[in-house]
Design a protein around this motif. Structure first.
Motif: not given
Length: 376
Positions: A330-343
């Protein structure tokens, strides 16, 4: 006829006028405009406490003479909004700060304050990068969580995630090559990789030389990227340690050992959960040497058996660790969908690592606000 005229006038009087003349003055402050129960209010209180504690550290980064720059407190609040609201660029962030009343209130700007130039904003952010402010910010947020008794210091989970680099596959070129023929399209040349053997030993990205070609699992596309690692406390799913490394096959286990040694050294007998990629003899032996009980998912296939046996898996705590370790996804999902860290939009281990640590601290703030509002 008189009745109809009277009704028309009354109806016209009840209708509001579409006046578009701007008012000269406003006597309502941004503070009064933000609702008392807005979710940003408790986050603002926590952030202000962190920034007050970091004030001496900020002072050491700036010269005593010269032209005043952007206040570091305002700079960090603006960056926090960029992560929270997934604003994809500094230029768009400055645009939001110009007309978004909520953003102005959170950053600490009045309605008449001028907005910074995006280039000036990014230049000032570099000073915070040099001072390792993200790690200090993360540590102060964690101290607040510990003060609120939200951490257990006994049961943890570790995992890593692939963060795609700001570099395309076409930039992954041989380290030694002769003169290339002129491209058919200088802006977006046609490239055919079929039949080529490309690896990190023979190729390097011309856009981001520190990014490495990596794939997280079988049957997945190999991408240029970095690996972000998080050590999470199992009680409430708060991150207690972060690290960003180049993407290599051993990076996840090496980072896990380093974070565990640094964070768990004060308490022997703590448990560490992880997925089956960590179920290797050398990793389990290293944890046990540090006095840490491994609660790893068993990697059992037709060709191998798990390092862990019933002496570990029979305990009820093992099942709890396996259930709790899903919180890190869930933490990683938030970082990538909200926190601009998918790319990532940054280049190099240092810059990407700075943003990874800062975004994880923002996640902790959001999580702490949610826990504070939870009943009972």
């Amino acid at each position: 006829m008189r009745v109809a005229t009277s009704t028309l006038k009354e109806g016209h009087a009840m209708r509001g006028d579409d006046r578009q003349q701007a008012a000269m003055f406003s006597y309502i402050s941004p503070e009064a405009r933000v609702p008392a129960d807005h979710p940003l209010r408790p986050i603002r209180v926590m952030v202000d406490q962190v920034l007050a504690e970091l004030s001496p550290r900020f002072a050491a980064l700036y010269a005593r003479t010269g032209r005043p720059s952007i206040a570091p407190e305002k700079l960090l609040r603006a960056l926090l909004l960029q992560v929270l609201y997934t604003v994809r660029s500094e230029r768009l962030l400055m645009e939001q700060l110009d007309y978004n009343l909520l953003f102005r209130w959170f950053v600490g700007l009045t309605l008449d304050d001028a907005i910074w130039d995006p280039t000036v904003f990014t230049k000032n952010r570099e000073r915070l990068l040099a001072g390792d402010i993200a790690q200090a910010f993360f540590g102060r947020v964690l101290a607040q969580a510990r003060q609120r008794q939200l951490l257990s210091d006994e049961h943890f989970t570790v995992d890593g995630t692939l963060i795609e680099a700001w570099a395309g596959q076409k930039s992954f070129q041989p380290k030694t090559r002769g003169p290339a023929p002129p491209p058919d399209d200088p802006g977006n040349p046609t490239v055919d990789f079929r039949g080529q053997r490309r690896s990190n030993e023979t190729h390097v990205s011309t856009t981001d030389p520190e990014a490495r070609l990596y794939k997280k699992g079988r049957r997945q596309e190999a991408k240029l990227g970095y690996l972000g690692h998080v050590l999470m406390d199992n009680r409430h799913g708060l991150a207690v340690q972060t690290q960003l490394t180049p993407a290599t096959g051993r990076a996840e286990r090496e980072a896990a050992q380093a974070m565990a040694a640094e964070c768990l050294r004060l308490r022997r007998g703590a448990t560490l959960g992880a997925d089956k990629a960590y179920d290797l003899p050398e990793f389990v032996a290293a944890l046990r040497q540090q006095g840490i009980t491994p609660h790893l998912a068993q990697n059992i296939t037709a060709h191998r058996s798990s390092v862990l046996d019933g002496r570990t898996t029979r305990h009820p705590g093992y099942a709890v660790s396996q259930r709790k370790r899903k919180l890190i996804e869930e933490l990683f999902g938030w970082l990538k969908t909200v926190g601009l860290l998918r790319k990532t939009r940054h280049r190099g281990v240092r810059r990407v690592g700075w943003m990874f640590t800062f975004a994880t601290a923002v996640y902790n703030l959001v999580r702490m606000r949610t826990l504070a509002e939870a009943p009972g």
